[in-house]
Enzyme design. Structure first.
Site, PDB file in Angstrom:
ATOM      1  N   TYR A  24      37.326  36.245  34.028  1.00  0.00           N
ATOM      2  CA  TYR A  24      35.964  36.549  33.582  1.00  0.00           C
ATOM      3  C   TYR A  24      35.519  35.639  32.440  1.00  0.00           C
ATOM      4  O   TYR A  24      34.327  35.464  32.222  1.00  0.00           O
ATOM      5  CB  TYR A  24      35.872  37.999  33.096  1.00  0.00           C
ATOM      6  CG  TYR A  24      35.676  39.037  34.171  1.00  0.00           C
ATOM      7  CD1 TYR A  24      36.535  39.125  35.259  1.00  0.00           C
ATOM      8  CD2 TYR A  24      34.637  39.957  34.076  1.00  0.00           C
ATOM      9  CE1 TYR A  24      36.367  40.101  36.224  1.00  0.00           C
ATOM     10  CE2 TYR A  24      34.455  40.935  35.042  1.00  0.00           C
ATOM     11  CZ  TYR A  24      35.320  40.998  36.118  1.00  0.00           C
ATOM     12  OH  TYR A  24      35.152  41.965  37.067  1.00  0.00           O
ATOM     13  N   LYS A  31      49.874  39.079  40.403  1.00  0.00           N
ATOM     14  CA  LYS A  31      50.017  38.294  41.634  1.00  0.00           C
ATOM     15  C   LYS A  31      50.998  37.164  41.301  1.00  0.00           C
ATOM     16  O   LYS A  31      50.695  35.968  41.450  1.00  0.00           O
ATOM     17  CB  LYS A  31      48.635  37.776  42.070  1.00  0.00           C
ATOM     18  CG  LYS A  31      48.605  37.091  43.423  1.00  0.00           C
ATOM     19  CD  LYS A  31      48.735  38.017  44.615  1.00  0.00           C
ATOM     20  CE  LYS A  31      48.853  37.217  45.901  1.00  0.00           C
ATOM     21  NZ  LYS A  31      49.140  38.043  47.087  1.00  0.00           N
ATOM     22  N   ASP A  43      48.160  43.086  45.860  1.00  0.00           N
ATOM     23  CA  ASP A  43      47.736  43.415  47.223  1.00  0.00           C
ATOM     24  C   ASP A  43      48.431  44.679  47.728  1.00  0.00           C
ATOM     25  O   ASP A  43      47.791  45.588  48.266  1.00  0.00           O
ATOM     26  CB  ASP A  43      47.930  42.221  48.193  1.00  0.00           C
ATOM     27  CG  ASP A  43      49.257  41.496  48.036  1.00  0.00           C
ATOM     28  OD1 ASP A  43      50.042  41.864  47.140  1.00  0.00           O
ATOM     29  OD2 ASP A  43      49.517  40.550  48.812  1.00  0.00           O
ATOM     30  N   ASP A  69      39.304  45.655  37.731  1.00  0.00           N
ATOM     31  CA  ASP A  69      37.945  45.947  38.195  1.00  0.00           C
ATOM     32  C   ASP A  69      37.989  46.429  39.642  1.00  0.00           C
ATOM     33  O   ASP A  69      37.419  47.469  39.990  1.00  0.00           O
ATOM     34  CB  ASP A  69      37.082  44.683  38.079  1.00  0.00           C
ATOM     35  CG  ASP A  69      35.665  44.908  38.581  1.00  0.00           C
ATOM     36  OD1 ASP A  69      35.063  45.934  38.210  1.00  0.00           O
ATOM     37  OD2 ASP A  69      35.165  44.069  39.350  1.00  0.00           O
ATOM     38  N   ASP A  94      37.575  50.636  41.334  1.00  0.00           N
ATOM     39  CA  ASP A  94      36.560  51.096  42.303  1.00  0.00           C
ATOM     40  C   ASP A  94      37.271  51.681  43.523  1.00  0.00           C
ATOM     41  O   ASP A  94      36.833  52.683  44.090  1.00  0.00           O
ATOM     42  CB  ASP A  94      35.622  49.962  42.744  1.00  0.00           C
ATOM     43  CG  ASP A  94      34.371  49.836  41.869  1.00  0.00           C
ATOM     44  OD1 ASP A  94      34.460  50.126  40.655  1.00  0.00           O
ATOM     45  OD2 ASP A  94      33.308  49.447  42.394  1.00  0.00           O
TER      46      ASP A  94
HETATM   47  C1  IPM Z   1      32.500  47.030  35.658  1.00  0.00           C
HETATM   48  C2  IPM Z   1      31.526  46.056  36.274  1.00  0.00           C
HETATM   49  C3  IPM Z   1      31.458  44.803  35.410  1.00  0.00           C
HETATM   50  C4  IPM Z   1      32.830  44.134  35.459  1.00  0.00           C
HETATM   51  C5  IPM Z   1      30.372  43.772  35.772  1.00  0.00           C
HETATM   52  C6  IPM Z   1      29.021  44.396  35.861  1.00  0.00           C
HETATM   53  C7  IPM Z   1      30.361  42.644  34.801  1.00  0.00           C
HETATM   54  O1  IPM Z   1      31.853  45.788  37.588  1.00  0.00           O
HETATM   55  O2  IPM Z   1      32.340  47.388  34.486  1.00  0.00           O
HETATM   56  O3  IPM Z   1      33.424  47.471  36.355  1.00  0.00           O
HETATM   57  O4  IPM Z   1      33.165  43.459  36.443  1.00  0.00           O
HETATM   58  O5  IPM Z   1      33.571  44.303  34.500  1.00  0.00           O
HETATM   59 MN    MN Z   2      33.406  47.084  38.383  1.00  0.00          MN
END
Ligand code: IPM
Ligand code: MN
Ligand code: NAD
Length: 347
Positions: free
Chosen positions: A135, A185, A217, A241, A245
């Site tokens: 990032y 990884k 993975d 990240d 999710d």
């Molecule tokens: C999160 C989001 C952010 C990230 C983006 C919006 C920059 O996906 O907070 O999970 O990738 O950190």
């Molecule tokens: Mn995110």
């Protein structure tokens, strides 16, 4: 104590408003200042993190953020993006560890896309490195050095960046079930090999913590098949990240997971893990639980109010247990009604 509120874009203002309603009950003495971030800030000032917002966050005791981004600002050729504001804020605050607790409460087990017996009892903490890795690494950009347009990003970690986040993860593991999974990884990436080596060295000072390494993975798969195995997961920015999710699906909705971003001091940045959800923005149906639970983490980690934090968390579990669910979890309640149910469930 002062809290900087950054509602941001899309459903951000809706969920932050819900969290403030709960905070006003459990911590009526908090003071708030609201500031612009993300697309809303670009529209008003041209910058995704205006100086005024940055200064206000640096002088506040904690920051509560909704979400940033949306189609209006997502042209790939736009010179500036809302998400840059969030990244700049994380860097400015020095919040290198992003804590993302994932807990499946009994009432939600049947709402998960996975079979309830796979998700019942799931309770782990992801410690995501937040201010380094791909990032932030340089160089990044585009060139035509090979005669063809190319774009590149750099995944880079220093030993100290890895060590400090792993140290924190070890301490959390010591307060939990003493099990740490470091996800990387290392079979391909040099930065992951340094990650692994550094993790071993840090964990040597925490003999009660059982360390295992897992490749990202296969970790993605194990999250779906054996999520109960995990206690604390520590991993790099991008991997964390993506995996969180995925982990949100265990609970049935991205809308319920909170996060706390912390550094070396008490100040922190609190935000749900979901985004601005442009598809449902403005409809009053956003799930506020992730943001309300983030406010609880804020009370615990930055504001020294652990009892108020626990009261909110208990009220969330009770309200969900009583069926206070929105469309994301197969229910019919909107943002305000779910918030009402949580307020009703507060002791
Ligand atoms: C999160 C989001 C952010 C990230 C983006 C919006 C920059 O996906 O907070 O999970 O990738 O950190
Ligand atoms: Mn995110
Ligand atoms: P998203 O998280 O916004 O939405 C993904 C899906 O989950 C959508 O269907 C959405 O409706 C649903 N969802 C998310 N939060 C919900 C909630 N509280 N209640 C009910 N449903 C919810 O991810 P995306 O669509 O990939 O990204 C949209 C924008 O948000 C992008 O610009 C992205 O950069 C941004 N984003 C911001 C943050 C942040 O500010 N921390 C985090 C993630 C994404």
């Amino acid at each position: 104590m002062r809290v900087a509120l950054l509602p941001g874009d899309g459903i951000g203002p809706e969920v932050v408003e819900a969290a403030v309603r709960v905070l006003e009950v459990v911590a009526p003495d908090l003071e708030y200042e609201t500031h612009l971030v993300g697309g809303a800030a670009i529209d008003a000032t041209g910058a995704p993190l205006p100086d005024q917002t940055r200064e206000a966050c640096l002088s506040a005791d904690a920051v509560l953020l909704g979400a940033v981004g949306g189609p209006k600002w997502s042209d790939p050729r736009a010179p500036v993006r809302p998400e840059q504001g969030l990244l700049a804020l994380r860097a400015a605050l020095g919040v290198y560890a992003n804590l993302r607790p994932v807990r499946v409460i009994e009432a939600l087990a049947a709402r998960s896309p996975l079979r309830p017996e796979r998700v019942l009892g799931v309770d782990f903490l992801v410690v995501r490195e937040l201010t380094g890795g791909i990032y932030f690494g340089s160089p990044r950009g585009r060139d035509e050095d090979t005669g063809e347009l190319r774009a590149f990003d750099t995944m880079v970690y220093s030993r100290s960046e890895i060590a400090r986040v792993v140290e924190l993860a070890c301490r959390f593991a010591e307060g939990r079930r003493h099990h740490l999974t470091s996800v990387d990884k290392a079979n391909v990436l040099e930065s992951s090999r340094l990650w692994r080596e550094t993790t071993e060295a840090v964990c040597a000072h925490h003999p009660s913590v059982h360390l295992e390494h897992q490749l990202v993975d296969s970790c993605a798969m194990r999250l779906l098949t054996h999520a109960r195995d995990f206690d604390v997961i520590v991993t790099a920015n991008l991997f964390g990240d993506i995996l969180t999710d995925e982990a949100a699906a265990l609970t049935g909705s991205l809308g319920v997971l909170p996060s706390a971003s912390i550094g070396d001091g008490p100040r922190g940045l609190y935000e749900p893990i979901h985004g601005s959800a442009p598809d449902i923005a403005g409809k009053g149906v956003a799930n506020p639980v992730g943001t309300i639970a983030s406010a609880a983490l804020m009370l615990r980690h930055s504001l020294g109010r652990p009892e108020a934090a626990s009261a909110i968390e208990l009220a969330i579990d009770r309200a969900l247990g009583r069926g206070a669910l929105g469309p994301d979890l197969g229910g019919e309640l909107g943002t305000a009604a779910i918030t009402d149910a949580i307020l009703d469930a507060l002791e």
